[in-house]
Scaffold this motif. Sequence first.
Motif, PDB file in Angstrom:
ATOM      1  N   THR A 113     -55.326  14.926  12.313  1.00  0.00           N
ATOM      2  CA  THR A 113     -54.720  13.642  11.935  1.00  0.00           C
ATOM      3  C   THR A 113     -53.255  13.604  12.350  1.00  0.00           C
ATOM      4  O   THR A 113     -52.770  12.594  12.868  1.00  0.00           O
ATOM      5  N   GLU A 159     -50.889   4.160   9.766  1.00  0.00           N
ATOM      6  CA  GLU A 159     -52.188   4.434   9.135  1.00  0.00           C
ATOM      7  C   GLU A 159     -52.499   5.934   9.165  1.00  0.00           C
ATOM      8  O   GLU A 159     -53.029   6.491   8.196  1.00  0.00           O
ATOM      9  N   GLU A 160     -52.153   6.596  10.259  1.00  0.00           N
ATOM     10  CA  GLU A 160     -52.353   8.052  10.348  1.00  0.00           C
ATOM     11  C   GLU A 160     -51.513   8.770   9.291  1.00  0.00           C
ATOM     12  O   GLU A 160     -51.960   9.738   8.675  1.00  0.00           O
ATOM     13  N   LYS A 163     -53.202   8.438   6.040  1.00  0.00           N
ATOM     14  CA  LYS A 163     -54.336   9.368   5.977  1.00  0.00           C
ATOM     15  C   LYS A 163     -53.848  10.770   5.607  1.00  0.00           C
ATOM     16  O   LYS A 163     -54.504  11.477   4.844  1.00  0.00           O
ATOM     17  N   LYS A 166     -53.255  10.936   1.965  1.00  0.00           N
ATOM     18  CA  LYS A 166     -54.535  11.029   1.252  1.00  0.00           C
ATOM     19  C   LYS A 166     -55.119  12.441   1.354  1.00  0.00           C
ATOM     20  O   LYS A 166     -55.612  12.992   0.358  1.00  0.00           O
TER      21      LYS A 166
END
Length: 195
Positions: A113, A159-160, A163, A166
Motif C-alpha cells: 500500500t 486514499e492510499e 488505507k 486502517k
Amino acid sequence: MLKNMKIMGKLALGFGIVLVFLLSLGIISLQKMSAINDQSTVITESWMPSIKVVQDINTNTSDFRIAEYQHVLAHKTEDMKKAENDMDTVLSTIKKNRIEYEKLITSPEEKATYENFSRKFDKYMDIHKQLIAVSSQNKTEEAQEILIKSRVLFDDFSEELLKLVKINVDGGNKASATGDELYAQSKVIMISIII
C-alpha cells in the motif's frame, strides 16, 4: 507407601508438592505476562506511531495542495515566492515523515500500500513541476486546469494513505485482542492451578 513414611517425610512431600505448584504458577505467570507485554509494546512502538505519521503525511500533502492553489492564484512575484517557500517547507516535512514511516512498516500489505502511495505521489510531483512552470508565467487558467486534472491523482494517493491508517488501526486492534486472549487464557490456567 504413605503409611510407612515418617511425619517429617510426609511434611516434606506435602511442601514439595505445594512448592512445585507455586513454581509452576510463577513460571506460567511470567511467560503469559511477557506475552501480554509484547502485545502492548507492539501497539505503542509500531501501530500507534505508524497511525500518527501517516496522518501527518496526509495533512502535509493537503497543506502542499493548498500552497499550490496559493501559487496559482498569486499574481505578484513575492506572493508566488512565498507559496514556493511554503511548498519547499512542506516537502521537507513530508520527506522526513516518510523516512520515519518507512522504518515502521511491518507487513507485506502495508508495504504494498505504501508503494502504491509512493508511485502515485511521484506522478503527482511530476504534474506539480508542470503546474509551477505554467503558474510562474501567470497563465492562471492553464494552471487551474492542471490543478483540476491533478485532483484525481491527489485523491488516489490520499486514499492510499487512509488505507495505511486502517491497516495500522486494524493491526493495533488485533494486537489488543491477542493480549486480551492471552490474559483470559492465563486467568483460566492460574485458577486451575490454584484449585
